[in-house]
Motif scaffolding. Structure first.
Motif, PDB file in Angstrom:
ATOM      1  N   GLY A 155       0.822  -1.217   0.000  1.00 51.47           N
ATOM      2  CA  GLY A 155       0.000   0.000   0.000  1.00 51.47           C
ATOM      3  C   GLY A 155       0.852   1.260   0.000  1.00 51.47           C
ATOM      4  N   ALA A 156       1.854   1.291   0.849  1.00 54.25           N
ATOM      5  CA  ALA A 156       2.732   2.464   0.917  1.00 54.25           C
ATOM      6  C   ALA A 156       3.501   2.641  -0.391  1.00 54.25           C
ATOM      7  N   TRP A 157       3.999   1.555  -0.931  1.00 54.59           N
ATOM      8  CA  TRP A 157       4.773   1.596  -2.173  1.00 54.59           C
ATOM      9  C   TRP A 157       3.884   2.024  -3.340  1.00 54.59           C
ATOM     10  N   HIS A 158       2.707   1.431  -3.434  1.00 54.05           N
ATOM     11  CA  HIS A 158       1.776   1.742  -4.520  1.00 54.05           C
ATOM     12  C   HIS A 158       1.343   3.204  -4.492  1.00 54.05           C
ATOM     13  N   LEU A 159       1.128   3.735  -3.301  1.00 53.38           N
ATOM     14  CA  LEU A 159       0.705   5.130  -3.148  1.00 53.38           C
ATOM     15  C   LEU A 159       1.878   6.103  -3.118  1.00 53.38           C
ATOM     16  N   ASN A 160       3.100   5.561  -3.169  1.00 52.64           N
ATOM     17  CA  ASN A 160       4.305   6.372  -3.041  1.00 52.64           C
ATOM     18  C   ASN A 160       4.246   7.207  -1.764  1.00 52.64           C
ATOM     19  N   ALA A 161       3.762   6.573  -0.703  1.00 55.71           N
ATOM     20  CA  ALA A 161       3.587   7.240   0.590  1.00 55.71           C
ATOM     21  C   ALA A 161       4.725   6.871   1.531  1.00 55.71           C
ATOM     22  N   ASN A 162       4.932   7.722   2.495  1.00 58.49           N
ATOM     23  CA  ASN A 162       5.862   7.401   3.567  1.00 58.49           C
ATOM     24  C   ASN A 162       5.269   6.205   4.312  1.00 58.49           C
ATOM     25  N   PRO A 163       5.996   5.101   4.436  1.00 62.52           N
ATOM     26  CA  PRO A 163       5.421   3.929   5.098  1.00 62.52           C
ATOM     27  C   PRO A 163       4.977   4.204   6.536  1.00 62.52           C
ATOM     28  N   LEU A 164       5.608   5.160   7.179  1.00 61.76           N
ATOM     29  CA  LEU A 164       5.209   5.484   8.550  1.00 61.76           C
ATOM     30  C   LEU A 164       3.826   6.125   8.605  1.00 61.76           C
ATOM     31  N   ASP A 165       3.380   6.722   7.485  1.00 64.83           N
ATOM     32  CA  ASP A 165       2.030   7.273   7.441  1.00 64.83           C
ATOM     33  C   ASP A 165       0.978   6.168   7.506  1.00 64.83           C
ATOM     34  N   LEU A 166       1.361   4.956   7.172  1.00 64.80           N
ATOM     35  CA  LEU A 166       0.443   3.823   7.227  1.00 64.80           C
ATOM     36  C   LEU A 166       0.656   3.022   8.513  1.00 64.80           C
ATOM     37  N   TYR A 167       1.055   3.714   9.576  1.00 70.47           N
ATOM     38  CA  TYR A 167       1.377   3.033  10.830  1.00 70.47           C
ATOM     39  C   TYR A 167       0.263   2.131  11.363  1.00 70.47           C
ATOM     40  N   PRO A 168      -1.036   2.452  11.150  1.00 71.66           N
ATOM     41  CA  PRO A 168      -2.040   1.502  11.651  1.00 71.66           C
ATOM     42  C   PRO A 168      -1.919   0.126  11.002  1.00 71.66           C
ATOM     43  N   GLY A 169      -1.507   0.078   9.748  1.00 67.47           N
ATOM     44  CA  GLY A 169      -1.333  -1.203   9.064  1.00 67.47           C
ATOM     45  C   GLY A 169      -0.166  -1.998   9.618  1.00 67.47           C
ATOM     46  N   TRP A 170       0.925  -1.321   9.963  1.00 65.59           N
ATOM     47  CA  TRP A 170       2.078  -2.009  10.543  1.00 65.59           C
ATOM     48  C   TRP A 170       1.698  -2.577  11.914  1.00 65.59           C
ATOM     49  N   ILE A 171       0.950  -1.779  12.689  1.00 65.80           N
ATOM     50  CA  ILE A 171       0.511  -2.230  14.018  1.00 65.80           C
ATOM     51  C   ILE A 171      -0.475  -3.390  13.882  1.00 65.80           C
ATOM     52  N   ALA A 172      -1.445  -3.262  12.968  1.00 68.71           N
ATOM     53  CA  ALA A 172      -2.438  -4.326  12.765  1.00 68.71           C
ATOM     54  C   ALA A 172      -1.755  -5.619  12.323  1.00 68.71           C
ATOM     55  N   GLY A 173      -0.802  -5.515  11.401  1.00 70.75           N
ATOM     56  CA  GLY A 173      -0.080  -6.700  10.948  1.00 70.75           C
ATOM     57  C   GLY A 173       0.650  -7.388  12.089  1.00 70.75           C
ATOM     58  N   PHE A 174       1.250  -6.591  12.961  1.00 72.37           N
ATOM     59  CA  PHE A 174       1.954  -7.134  14.124  1.00 72.37           C
ATOM     60  C   PHE A 174       0.975  -7.839  15.058  1.00 72.37           C
ATOM     61  N   ILE A 175      -0.112  -7.161  15.396  1.00 72.83           N
ATOM     62  CA  ILE A 175      -1.085  -7.722  16.341  1.00 72.83           C
ATOM     63  C   ILE A 175      -1.760  -8.973  15.768  1.00 72.83           C
ATOM     64  N   PHE A 176      -2.212  -8.902  14.517  1.00 70.20           N
ATOM     65  CA  PHE A 176      -2.851 -10.072  13.921  1.00 70.20           C
ATOM     66  C   PHE A 176      -1.883 -11.247  13.838  1.00 70.20           C
ATOM     67  N   PHE A 177      -0.633 -10.978  13.465  1.00 72.40           N
ATOM     68  CA  PHE A 177       0.331 -12.070  13.384  1.00 72.40           C
ATOM     69  C   PHE A 177       0.523 -12.720  14.744  1.00 72.40           C
ATOM     70  N   ARG A 178       0.730 -11.922  15.780  1.00 70.10           N
ATOM     71  CA  ARG A 178       0.934 -12.490  17.114  1.00 70.10           C
ATOM     72  C   ARG A 178      -0.301 -13.275  17.553  1.00 70.10           C
ATOM     73  N   LEU A 179      -1.485 -12.744  17.270  1.00 70.83           N
ATOM     74  CA  LEU A 179      -2.725 -13.432  17.642  1.00 70.83           C
ATOM     75  C   LEU A 179      -2.798 -14.817  16.990  1.00 70.83           C
ATOM     76  N   PHE A 180      -2.575 -14.877  15.679  1.00 77.08           N
ATOM     77  CA  PHE A 180      -2.641 -16.156  14.985  1.00 77.08           C
ATOM     78  C   PHE A 180      -1.492 -17.082  15.376  1.00 77.08           C
ATOM     79  N   ASP A 181      -0.310 -16.532  15.594  1.00 75.34           N
ATOM     80  CA  ASP A 181       0.841 -17.355  15.955  1.00 75.34           C
ATOM     81  C   ASP A 181       0.659 -17.968  17.347  1.00 75.34           C
TER      82      ASP A 181
END
Length: 169
Positions: free
Chosen positions: A98-124
């Protein structure tokens, strides 16, 4: 390279530079380090860099885990966290893309990084269906696969959350 050298290199990789020795919850520490490494890869080369890193970390982690656990009763010792890196990076591919496609600063998509972390830990941690199956294999491939599958589940959940917040709402 002697077996001792190979075991030392494998241990360094399997523990992600010693991260796996952090207590408590070495898997969570490994996942947190994986998020930082994923961001560094994204900043270095965008989504393609993270994708290539994700593809390469699986066979490297499988090899390292196999070497470290050879002739041990415990097929998945807590200090082995390279599997968390592989799974966590898969979980973060959606946000990186998403960040790459939008040419956005990846830190602007911080909710996605947090969600990915939380979902991964939950499933793991909970190991539903296929994740539990892979974990029960009792070998180095199973150690890697359970986290890869957890990463896929987390990527899907993160993507669905992004659709909910950016398309539906």
């Amino acid at each position: 390279m002697t077996y001792s050298d190979k075991k030392s290199a494998a241990n360094l990789i399997a523990t992600v530079g010693g991260t796996g020795y952090l207590k408590p919850a070495p898997g969570t520490w490994g996942s947190a380090v994986a998020v930082v490494l994923a961001l560094l890869l994204h900043f270095a080369g965008g989504f393609p860099a993270l994708l290539i890193g994700t593809i390469l970390v699986f066979p490297l982690g499988w090899w390292a885990t196999a070497v470290v656990t050879r002739n041990q009763e415990d097929h998945d010792p807590s200090e082995v966290v390279i599997d968390e890196v592989a799974g966590q990076w898969i979980a973060l591919l959606v946000t990186s893309y998403g960040a790459w496609h939008l040419n956005a600063n990846p830190l602007d998509l911080y909710p996605g990084w947090i969600a990915g972390f939380i979902f991964f830990r939950l499933f793991d941690i909970t190991k539903p269906n296929l994740i539990g199956w892979a974990d029960r294999r009792g070998d180095a491939l199973g150690v890697m696969l359970d986290d890869v599958i957890a990463g896929v589940y987390a990527a899907i959940a993160t993507g669905l959350l992004a659709i909910l917040f950016h398309v539906v709402m």
